[in-house]
Design an enzyme around this catalytic site. Structure first.
Site, PDB file in Angstrom:
ATOM      1  N   LYS A  22       0.849  -1.208   0.000  1.00  0.00           N
ATOM      2  CA  LYS A  22       0.000   0.000   0.000  1.00  0.00           C
ATOM      3  C   LYS A  22       0.878   1.249   0.000  1.00  0.00           C
ATOM      4  CE  LYS A  22      -1.504   1.397   4.174  1.00  0.00           C
ATOM      5  NZ  LYS A  22      -1.176   2.779   4.565  1.00  0.00           N
ATOM      6  N   ASN A  23       1.932   1.244   0.809  1.00  0.00           N
ATOM      7  CA  ASN A  23       2.751   2.449   0.966  1.00  0.00           C
ATOM      8  C   ASN A  23       3.747   2.660  -0.166  1.00  0.00           C
ATOM      9  OD1 ASN A  23       1.314   2.957   3.224  1.00  0.00           O
ATOM     10  ND2 ASN A  23       2.900   2.414   4.684  1.00  0.00           N
ATOM     11  N   ARG A  96      -4.073  10.390   5.489  1.00  0.00           N
ATOM     12  CA  ARG A  96      -3.002  11.395   5.583  1.00  0.00           C
ATOM     13  C   ARG A  96      -2.115  11.338   4.349  1.00  0.00           C
ATOM     14  NH1 ARG A  96       0.814  13.686   8.260  1.00  0.00           N
ATOM     15  NH2 ARG A  96       2.935  13.044   7.780  1.00  0.00           N
ATOM     16  N   CYS A 120      -3.837  12.019  14.041  1.00  0.00           N
ATOM     17  CA  CYS A 120      -4.582  10.752  13.962  1.00  0.00           C
ATOM     18  C   CYS A 120      -4.322  10.024  15.270  1.00  0.00           C
ATOM     19  CB  CYS A 120      -4.115   9.937  12.767  1.00  0.00           C
ATOM     20  SG  CYS A 120      -2.474   9.286  12.971  1.00  0.00           S
ATOM     21  N   ARG A 125       1.363  14.016  13.627  1.00  0.00           N
ATOM     22  CA  ARG A 125       1.598  13.834  12.194  1.00  0.00           C
ATOM     23  C   ARG A 125       1.719  15.163  11.423  1.00  0.00           C
ATOM     24  NH1 ARG A 125      -0.121   8.647  10.941  1.00  0.00           N
ATOM     25  NH2 ARG A 125       1.392   8.709   9.247  1.00  0.00           N
ATOM     26  N   LEU A 129       7.927  19.507   7.423  1.00  0.00           N
ATOM     27  CA  LEU A 129       9.146  19.262   6.633  1.00  0.00           C
ATOM     28  C   LEU A 129       8.825  19.200   5.137  1.00  0.00           C
ATOM     29  CD1 LEU A 129      10.819  16.652   8.992  1.00  0.00           C
ATOM     30  CD2 LEU A 129      11.277  19.108   8.831  1.00  0.00           C
ATOM     31  N   ASP A 315       5.621   0.148  12.067  1.00  0.00           N
ATOM     32  CA  ASP A 315       4.356  -0.454  11.618  1.00  0.00           C
ATOM     33  C   ASP A 315       4.225  -1.912  12.024  1.00  0.00           C
ATOM     34  OD1 ASP A 315       4.144   1.381   8.477  1.00  0.00           O
ATOM     35  OD2 ASP A 315       3.761   1.930  10.552  1.00  0.00           O
ATOM     36  N   ARG A 407      -8.070  -0.718   5.564  1.00  0.00           N
ATOM     37  CA  ARG A 407      -7.301   0.344   4.899  1.00  0.00           C
ATOM     38  C   ARG A 407      -6.012  -0.208   4.314  1.00  0.00           C
ATOM     39  NH1 ARG A 407      -6.193   5.666   8.098  1.00  0.00           N
ATOM     40  NH2 ARG A 407      -5.020   5.845   6.167  1.00  0.00           N
TER      41      ARG A 407
HETATM   42  C1  EPZ Z   1       4.820   6.726   6.586  1.00  0.00           C
HETATM   43  O1  EPZ Z   1       4.059   7.730   7.209  1.00  0.00           O
HETATM   44  C2  EPZ Z   1       3.891   5.527   6.448  1.00  0.00           C
HETATM   45  N1  EPZ Z   1       2.751   5.905   5.600  1.00  0.00           N
HETATM   46  C3  EPZ Z   1       3.419   5.107   7.833  1.00  0.00           C
HETATM   47  O2  EPZ Z   1       2.625   3.944   7.667  1.00  0.00           O
HETATM   48  C4  EPZ Z   1       4.627   4.757   8.685  1.00  0.00           C
HETATM   49  O3  EPZ Z   1       4.199   4.446   9.980  1.00  0.00           O
HETATM   50  C5  EPZ Z   1       5.585   5.965   8.731  1.00  0.00           C
HETATM   51  O4  EPZ Z   1       5.936   6.353   7.390  1.00  0.00           O
HETATM   52  C6  EPZ Z   1       6.866   5.646   9.479  1.00  0.00           C
HETATM   53  O5  EPZ Z   1       7.503   4.559   8.873  1.00  0.00           O
HETATM   54  C7  EPZ Z   1       2.913   5.926   4.265  1.00  0.00           C
HETATM   55  O6  EPZ Z   1       3.982   5.664   3.735  1.00  0.00           O
HETATM   56  C8  EPZ Z   1       1.695   6.291   3.466  1.00  0.00           C
HETATM   57  P1  EPZ Z   1       6.870  10.054   8.616  1.00  0.00           P
HETATM   58  P2  EPZ Z   1       4.609   9.245   7.226  1.00  0.00           P
HETATM   59  O7  EPZ Z   1       6.697  11.342   7.877  1.00  0.00           O
HETATM   60  O8  EPZ Z   1       5.436   9.518   6.033  1.00  0.00           O
HETATM   61  C9  EPZ Z   1       7.569  13.274  11.971  1.00  0.00           C
HETATM   62  C10 EPZ Z   1       0.746   2.613   7.864  1.00  0.00           C
HETATM   63  O9  EPZ Z   1       0.497   1.926   8.832  1.00  0.00           O
HETATM   64  N2  EPZ Z   1       7.359  14.275  10.908  1.00  0.00           N
HETATM   65  O10 EPZ Z   1       7.984   9.143   8.222  1.00  0.00           O
HETATM   66  O11 EPZ Z   1       3.445  10.120   7.486  1.00  0.00           O
HETATM   67  C11 EPZ Z   1       6.301  12.500  12.285  1.00  0.00           C
HETATM   68  O12 EPZ Z   1       5.510  13.206  13.213  1.00  0.00           O
HETATM   69  C12 EPZ Z   1       1.245   4.017   8.053  1.00  0.00           C
HETATM   70  O13 EPZ Z   1       0.680   2.232   6.682  1.00  0.00           O
HETATM   71  C13 EPZ Z   1       7.514  15.626  11.205  1.00  0.00           C
HETATM   72  O14 EPZ Z   1       7.804  15.994  12.334  1.00  0.00           O
HETATM   73  O15 EPZ Z   1       5.533   9.229   8.504  1.00  0.00           O
HETATM   74  C14 EPZ Z   1       6.826  11.198  12.845  1.00  0.00           C
HETATM   75  O16 EPZ Z   1       7.119  11.382  14.214  1.00  0.00           O
HETATM   76  C15 EPZ Z   1       1.007   4.474   9.464  1.00  0.00           C
HETATM   77  N3  EPZ Z   1       7.325  16.537  10.218  1.00  0.00           N
HETATM   78  C16 EPZ Z   1       8.131  10.990  12.081  1.00  0.00           C
HETATM   79  O17 EPZ Z   1       8.471  12.264  11.512  1.00  0.00           O
HETATM   80  C17 EPZ Z   1       6.998  16.165   8.937  1.00  0.00           C
HETATM   81  O18 EPZ Z   1       6.858  17.057   8.055  1.00  0.00           O
HETATM   82  C18 EPZ Z   1       8.030   9.983  10.948  1.00  0.00           C
HETATM   83  O19 EPZ Z   1       6.919  10.367  10.176  1.00  0.00           O
HETATM   84  C19 EPZ Z   1       6.843  14.783   8.653  1.00  0.00           C
HETATM   85  C20 EPZ Z   1       7.038  13.858   9.644  1.00  0.00           C
END
Ligand code: EPZ
Length: 430
Positions: A22-23, A96, A120, A125, A129, A315, A407
Site C-alpha cells: 500500500k505504501n 493522511r 490521527c 503527524r 518538513l 508499523d 485500509r
Molecule cells: C509513513 O508515514 C507511512 N505511511 C506510515 O505507515 C509509517 O508508519 C511511517 O511512514 C513511518 O515509517 C505511508 O507511507 C503512506 P513520517 P509518514 O513522515 O510519512 C515526523 C501505515 O500503517 N514528521 O515518516 O506520514 C512524524 O511526526 C502508516 O501504513 C515531522 O515531524 O511518517 C513522525 O514522528 C502508518 N514533520 C516521524 O516524523 C513532517 O513534516 C516519521 O513520520 C513529517 C514527519
C-alpha cells in the site's frame, strides 16, 4: 461498522500470498500526476486507502481505470489536464497520505491547495518538513482555513536536509524535484523500500534519481516526464504480520511473493525469540521469494526498539507486542517514531496481557494466556495486533471497527481462513 469474529487456539498451517505494498502504491499513483502520458501500475493491493486516493485523483480531474489481475489490480492513470488542484478535507482526513499530491501538483501545475491532514490516533503527524522543502525548492506557501496553498512558477533544484527522517516527506520532495530546474540533494532522507520503489518508477518515467535507499538522494530535474509501466514491491508489513501470525499461533506457514531483503530486521528479531524463518523455494525473476516460518518450542522474550528503515519498523510494533505476550520473560518495547502508538496495549490487557506503558516504552511480561473478549481497533496496525491476539486467545474475540484494518490489509480474513484460522466478518448490515 464491520466486526471480526475470531475463535482462537488453532495453529495456522499452509501458504499465503502477499499483496503489493500500500505504501508503495500510494506515492506511485501520485507520481502519475507528473506526466500527461499513461502510467500503468501493477500489483496494486485491493485496500481502502487505494480507493480513497483514486477518489481524490478523480476530484482533481484525473482519469484512472482499474483492472483485476492475477496478483492485485492494474491501475492506469492519465493526467492530461487538471480541473481542480484541491485535495479536500473530507478526503485528506480519511487518509493522511493524500498529502502526497502536494509535491507533484506544485511541480507540474504550479499550484496546489491541500487540506492539512490533522492528527490521527498514533500522533500529531505534522507536514512541516514537506512544506519547508517545497519552499526551499521555490514554492510560495500560505495557509488558510486549515489548508496549505502552494504556488510556484517552476521549481528550482536545491539542497535540503530533513530535521527528522520522513517517508512521505522524502517522497513528496523527490517527486517535486524530479521536475525542478537543476539539481537537488536530499539529506537525511528516508531509506524505506517504498522510497526506493518510487525512485525506480520516477527513473522509468525519465527522471534522474540516484541514491534512493540511502540517506542522501540526488535528483537532476527533467523538463518533462513520460508514461511507463511499473509493478510495485510486495508489502513487507503484511508479510511480517503473517510471519508473526504463524509464530503466535504455534503454526507453520509459507509466505509467498514477499521480498526477504526488505524484512531483515524483522526476520532477525523473530529468530532471536525462537521462530524458525527460512527461504522456501527459488527466488523469482523479480527478486521476490517465499519464506517458511515455524514457531519451534517456547518463545523467548526479547526487547525491541522501533527505528527508521532498515531498523525494526514502527508499523510492526503493535504486532510484535501481541507476540511478546506469548513469550516467556519480560520484553521492553520502545516506540521512537510516533508519540502515541500503544493504544493496542490497553485492548491486549483486556484479553489478559500484562503490559505496563510508560511514555514511549512498554514492558510486556509473558507468557500470559489470552482470553477472547470484545475489543476495539484504533488504527491500522493496532487492528492487526488485535487479530493476532484473537488467533492466539482461548475462546471468541469480537473486534469492532475493522474498517481500520481494511485500509491496509487485502481480504485479511480470507487469507487467514485459507490457512486454518476461524475468523469471519460480521457486516453491520448482517
Ligand atoms: C509513513 O508515514 C507511512 N505511511 C506510515 O505507515 C509509517 O508508519 C511511517 O511512514 C513511518 O515509517 C505511508 O507511507 C503512506 P513520517 P509518514 O513522515 O510519512 C515526523 C501505515 O500503517 N514528521 O515518516 O506520514 C512524524 O511526526 C502508516 O501504513 C515531522 O515531524 O511518517 C513522525 O514522528 C502508518 N514533520 C516521524 O516524523 C513532517 O513534516 C516519521 O513520520 C513529517 C514527519
Amino acid at each position: 461498522m464491520d466486526k471480526f469474529q475470531i475463535t482462537g487456539g488453532r495453529p495456522l498451517e499452509g501458504r499465503v500470498a502477499i499483496s503489493g505494498a500500500k505504501n508503495a502504491a500510494l506515492p506511485a499513483m501520485t507520481a502519475a500526476l507528473l506526466t500527461n502520458q499513461r502510467v500503468i501500475l501493477r500489483n496494486i493491493p485491493r485496500v481502502r486507502d487505494i480507493s480513497t486516493l483514486r477518489s481524490l485523483l478523480e476530484d482533481l480531474g484525473v482519469d484512472s481505470s482499474v483492472t483485476h489481475e492475477a496478483h492485485g489490480n492494474r491501475i492506469e492513470i492519465e493526467t492530461r489536464q487538471l480541473l481542480n488542484p484541491v485535495a479536500p478535507y473530507e478526503l485528506v482526513k480519511q487518509m493522511r497520505a493524500s498529502v502526497l499530491v502536494l509535491g507533484p501538483l506544485v511541480a507540474r501545475f504550479g499550484q496546489a491547495r491541500v487540506s492539512l491532514p490533522g492528527g490521527c490516533a498514533i500522533g500529531v503527524r505534522p507536514i512541516n518538513l514537506h512544506i519547508k522543502g517545497l519552499e526551499k525548492l521555490g514554492a510560495t506557501i500560505t495557509f488558510d482555513h486549515g489548508y496549505v496553498n502552494a504556488q510556484a512558477n517552476g521549481l528550482r533544484g536545491t539542497d535540503f536536509r530533513f530535521d527528522t527522517i520522513s517517508v512521505t516527506g522524502t517522497e513528496n520532495l523527490m517527486m517535486a524535484a524530479a521536475l525542478a530546474e537543476g539539481d537537488t540533494v536530499l539529506e537525511n532522507a528516508a531509506r524505506e523500500p517504498e522510497v526506493q520503489d518510487l525512485a525506480d518508477l520516477l527513473n522509468k518515467m525519465g527522471a534522474h534519481i540516484e541514491g534512493a535507499g540511502t540517506g542522501k538522494i540526488r535528483i537532476r530535474g527533467a523538463s518533462r516526464l513520460h508514461g511507463t509501466e511499473h509493478t510495485v514491491v510486495p508489502d513487507r508489513i503484511e508479510a511480517a504480520t503473517f510471519l508473526t501470525a504463524a509464530a503466535i499461533t504455534g503454526g507453520e506457514l509459507v509466505v509467498e511473493r514477499c521480498n526477504p531483503g526488505h524484512l531483515a530486521a524483522i526476520i532477525a528479531k523473530l529468530r532471536e525469540v525462537g521462530v524458525r524463518v527460512l527461504p522456501a523455494g527459488e527466488p523469482g525473476a523479480d527478486g521476490n521469494q517465499a519464506l517458511s516460518v515455524k514457531a519451534e518450542g517456547k518463545l523467548q522474550a526479547a526487547d525491541m526498539t522501533t527505528e527508521e528503515y532498515p531498523g525494526f519498523p514502527t508499523d510492526m510494533q503493535a504486532q510484535y507486542m501481541a507476540l511478546m505476550t506469548q513469550a516467556g520473560g519480560s520484553s521492553a518495547i520502545t516506540e521512537t517514531i510516533f508519540e502515541n502508538r500503544f493504544l493496542h496495549a490497553l485492548e491486549l490487557a483486556r484479553m489478559g496481557a500484562d503490559i505496563t506503558v510508560n511514555g514511549r516504552r512498554a514492558v510486556v511480561r509473558g507468557k500470559t494466556p489470552l482470553s477472547g473478549a470484545k475489543i476495539q481497533a484504533s488504527d491500522l496496525r493496532a487492528s492487526a495486533s488485535l487479530v493476532l491476539a484473537g488467533l492466539a486467545a482461548e475462546g471468541e474475540t469480537l473486534i469492532d471497527r475493522v474498517y481500520h484494518i481494511d485500509r491496509g490489509y487485502e481480504r485479511i480474513e480470507e487469507k487467514l481462513t485459507q490457512v486454518g484460522a476461524r475468523i469471519n466478518r460480521i457486516s453491520e448490515f448482517d
